[in-house]
Enzyme design. Structure first.
Site, PDB file in Angstrom:
ATOM      1  N   LYS A  52      65.517  32.266  -7.887  1.00  0.00           N
ATOM      2  CA  LYS A  52      65.011  33.641  -8.015  1.00  0.00           C
ATOM      3  C   LYS A  52      65.478  34.447  -6.808  1.00  0.00           C
ATOM      4  CE  LYS A  52      60.830  35.914  -9.660  1.00  0.00           C
ATOM      5  NZ  LYS A  52      61.484  36.738 -10.671  1.00  0.00           N
TER       6      LYS A  52
ATOM      7  N   ARG B 285      58.025  27.582  -6.604  1.00  0.00           N
ATOM      8  CA  ARG B 285      59.321  28.110  -7.047  1.00  0.00           C
ATOM      9  C   ARG B 285      60.002  28.875  -5.927  1.00  0.00           C
ATOM     10  NH1 ARG B 285      59.254  31.765 -12.327  1.00  0.00           N
ATOM     11  NH2 ARG B 285      58.435  33.300 -10.877  1.00  0.00           N
TER      12      ARG B 285
END
Ligand SMILES: Cc1ncc(COP(=O)(O)O)c(C=O)c1O
Length: 330
Positions: free
Chosen positions: A180, A83
């Site tokens: 993120k 991620r």
């Protein structure tokens, strides 16, 4: 320090004294910090610094991720690194080394911290060199790793469940929600708004009226007919914990505790009728929501499925060999 103090010119020693005094006024549980800019690891929190002109600081051009240290092992680091790398690509940021090098630094910093339980947060920044928007000429990306105690939530969240509210703040547009990045302003404001309103957290709803996520956690439900239902990941962060639980949840189908597992758009009206609602994330793990906008969820008590999912996750965090990395402590 109160800002009324008359500013004087400081030398390097005075700065170190000032940084130490800051940490004494406000003790922190940071055990080790790696900085590619410093070229190594420090354990004195006063030295855990980054330059003010790093664009991650003044423009929010940086990304991060967090993994857990459980019983001397790192849990699910590769999913968190995947991620992290996806967030880097979307943010036009370049890792200052290979994925293997970055992974190795995370593990070595953890080892040097000596901590057997806690959290690892790591950042990639676009680097210092100007106060412009685009990275400065010759800017070197920064990579930082912090070993810290992790976020701690009240016991009552697990024994009694949480109360949440629908936030008045707009959800992040999808590109920013799935990345993120260090831009957590909506998330911060949502959490503050909830606390000010006397509840524990907020929930974002998208423009189409579908449930999004919470401040730093995903939200999921158990429908009246027993389906474990999670919002689609196209407008919220792909929670590593949620993704893992979606893999583990079929065990509960086999046990007859739930009737199915679904990832789909969840209209608010359907969500409000759920038998259970819960928050999911690396820091909270799984905790029941018992009240949403002043209305009870189910019978207003923590649910059996949230408890069963927490059990599956805890088992995976302690015994799921293929997702655990042994930390090479000295
Ligand atoms: C906005 C947001 N949603 C969901 C999550 C849950 O993700 P994870 O399970 O990887 O901790 C987080 C935490 O990283 C988050 O910040």
């Amino acid at each position: 320090m109160p800002i009324s103090t008359v500013p004087t010119l400081l030398n390097a020693d005075a700065i170190l004294t000032g940084l130490r005094a800051l940490r004494e006024r406000q003790p922190v549980k940071y055990w080790a910090f790696y900085s590619s800019q410093l070229g190594g690891i420090v354990t004195d929190p006063a030295l855990m610094v980054i330059p003010f002109d790093d664009h991650m600081v003044h423009r929010g051009h940086g990304i991060f991720d967090t993994a857990s240290i459980v019983n001397g092992r790192i849990y699910d680091l590769d999913a968190h690194l995947d991620r992290f790398i996806r967030s880097a690509e979307r943010s036009n940021l370049v890792l200052p080394g290979s994925r293997e090098q970055v992974r190795d630094i995370v593990i070595r910093t953890t080892a040097l911290s000596g901590r057997r339980d806690g959290a690892i947060r790591y950042w990639l920044s676009s680097g210092p060199g100007s106060l412009e928007l685009s990275p400065a000429a010759g800017a070197e990306p920064g990579f930082f790793v912090m070993i810290f105690a992790g976020l701690v939530y009240p016991d009552r969240w697990y024994t009694d469940g949480l109360k949440v509210m629908t936030t008045t703040l707009p959800i992040k547009p999808s590109l920013y929600a799935i990345t993120k990045s260090t831009n957590y302003l909506p998330n911060v404001l949502m959490q503050m708004e909830a606390k000010q309103a006397g509840v524990d957290n907020g929930v974002f709803i998208d423009a189409a009226g579908h449930v999004g996520e919470s401040s730093n956690m995903n939200v999921a439900f158990v429908t009246e007919d027993g389906v474990f239902r999670h919002p689609n990941f196209d407008h919220i962060l792909s929670g590593c914990t949620s993704l893992r639980l979606l893999e583990l949840a079929p065990q509960l189908v086999a046990q007859g505790l739930i009737t199915g597992v679904e990832v789909c758009d969840i209209p608010v009206a359907e969500a409000r009728a759920a038998r259970e609602m819960m928050l999911i994330g690396s820091s909270i793990k799984v905790a029941s929501i018992v009240e949403w906008d002043g209305e009870k969820i189910g019978d207003g008590r923590p649910g059996a499925i949230a408890k069963a999912l927490l059990g599956l996750l805890e088992e995976d965090m302690r015994g799921g060999r293929e997702r655990l990395i042994d930390v090479p402590y000295q």
